[in-house]
Design a protein around this motif. Structure first.
Motif, mmCIF file in Angstrom:
data_model
loop_
_atom_site.group_PDB
_atom_site.id
_atom_site.type_symbol
_atom_site.label_atom_id
_atom_site.label_comp_id
_atom_site.label_asym_id
_atom_site.label_seq_id
_atom_site.Cartn_x
_atom_site.Cartn_y
_atom_site.Cartn_z
ATOM 1 N N SER A 59 0.800 -1.227 0.000
ATOM 2 C CA SER A 59 0.000 0.000 0.000
ATOM 3 C C SER A 59 0.832 1.275 0.000
ATOM 4 O O SER A 59 0.304 2.343 -0.266
ATOM 5 N N CYS A 60 2.137 1.177 0.239
ATOM 6 C CA CYS A 60 2.981 2.380 0.265
ATOM 7 C C CYS A 60 3.211 2.963 -1.119
ATOM 8 O O CYS A 60 3.510 4.153 -1.248
ATOM 9 N N SER A 61 3.060 2.149 -2.150
ATOM 10 C CA SER A 61 3.335 2.643 -3.502
ATOM 11 C C SER A 61 2.113 2.570 -4.412
ATOM 12 O O SER A 61 2.214 2.867 -5.594
ATOM 13 N N LEU A 62 0.964 2.194 -3.865
ATOM 14 C CA LEU A 62 -0.259 2.090 -4.650
ATOM 15 C C LEU A 62 -1.071 3.372 -4.474
ATOM 16 O O LEU A 62 -1.530 3.658 -3.363
ATOM 17 N N PRO A 63 -1.248 4.148 -5.542
ATOM 18 C CA PRO A 63 -2.072 5.358 -5.415
ATOM 19 C C PRO A 63 -3.502 4.975 -5.042
ATOM 20 O O PRO A 63 -4.053 4.000 -5.562
ATOM 21 N N VAL A 64 -4.095 5.732 -4.138
ATOM 22 C CA VAL A 64 -5.448 5.422 -3.688
ATOM 23 C C VAL A 64 -6.430 5.399 -4.856
ATOM 24 O O VAL A 64 -7.387 4.621 -4.844
ATOM 25 N N SER A 65 -6.171 6.171 -5.884
ATOM 26 C CA SER A 65 -7.069 6.216 -7.046
ATOM 27 C C SER A 65 -7.039 4.915 -7.846
ATOM 28 O O SER A 65 -7.960 4.638 -8.612
ATOM 29 N N ALA A 66 -6.009 4.094 -7.659
ATOM 30 C CA ALA A 66 -5.889 2.836 -8.401
ATOM 31 C C ALA A 66 -6.695 1.702 -7.761
ATOM 32 O O ALA A 66 -6.856 0.644 -8.371
ATOM 33 N N VAL A 67 -7.213 1.914 -6.574
ATOM 34 C CA VAL A 67 -7.958 0.860 -5.879
ATOM 35 C C VAL A 67 -9.285 0.580 -6.572
ATOM 36 O O VAL A 67 -9.689 -0.573 -6.723
ATOM 37 N N GLY A 68 -9.969 1.623 -6.994
ATOM 38 C CA GLY A 68 -11.263 1.449 -7.649
ATOM 39 C C GLY A 68 -12.276 0.837 -6.708
ATOM 40 O O GLY A 68 -12.347 1.187 -5.531
ATOM 41 N N SER A 69 -13.029 -0.129 -7.197
ATOM 42 C CA SER A 69 -14.093 -0.740 -6.397
ATOM 43 C C SER A 69 -13.626 -2.000 -5.661
ATOM 44 O O SER A 69 -14.432 -2.679 -5.035
ATOM 45 N N ARG A 70 -12.336 -2.302 -5.724
ATOM 46 C CA ARG A 70 -11.832 -3.499 -5.056
ATOM 47 C C ARG A 70 -11.907 -3.350 -3.530
ATOM 48 O O ARG A 70 -11.781 -2.251 -3.001
#
Length: 154
Positions: A59-70
């Motif tokens: 989660s340190c390198s995953l932009p929050v916008s990339a989560v989507g509906s997951r």
């Protein structure tokens, strides 16, 4: 700033944040979930691991916008003090934590492993944990804890 909807540990949340903000920062700063930890900021140590649907992610390198509906699951979403998840219970029983900093990543990675392979060998466990760093050297106890959890009824 944009409004982003997230499902974390089965609950819906809406946060106002920059879309490039790392998911880790949103989880810790906005939602006050302290299971995932900041370790390296480069996705190399595993301290920030969360489960996104059925995969462990950094989660340190995953932009929050990339989560989507997951759906996001953090350590707090696995169990509680009163009713710990079998992995949490096994880690306690095996005294797998020394300083405890890496335990979030170890447990979350092990959860994904056991969901896919309920009876892993030592080799399977070590392979799954290969990207998780523990500076205290509690690897032997971690492997024992995962084997113990695998033997418990889900």
């Amino acid at each position: 700033m944009v409004r982003i909807s997230l499902t974390v540990n089965g609950k819906s949340h809406v946060v106002d944040t920059d879309p490039s903000t790392p998911l880790l920062y949103v989880l810790r700063d906005d939602l006050e979930l302290n299971g995932p930890r900041f370790g390296c900021g480069l996705s190399q140590c595993g301290a920030c691991t969360v489960i996104l649907d059925d995969k462990s992610v950094r989660s340190c390198s995953l932009p929050v916008s990339a989560v989507g509906s997951r759906k996001i699951t953090t350590l707090e979403g696995l169990g509680s003090v009163a009713r710990p998840h079998r992995l949490q219970k096994a880690f306690i029983e095996e005294q797998a934590a020394q300083c405890g900093f890496c335990m979030n990543g170890m447990i979350m990675t092990a959860k994904v492993l056991l969901d896919k392979n309920p009876a892993p060998t030592d080799v399977d466990i070590k392979r799954a944990l290969n990207g998780n760093l523990c500076r205290c050297g509690s690897h032997v106890r971690v492997v024992r804890a995962i084997k113990r959890a695998a033997s418990m009824k889900a």
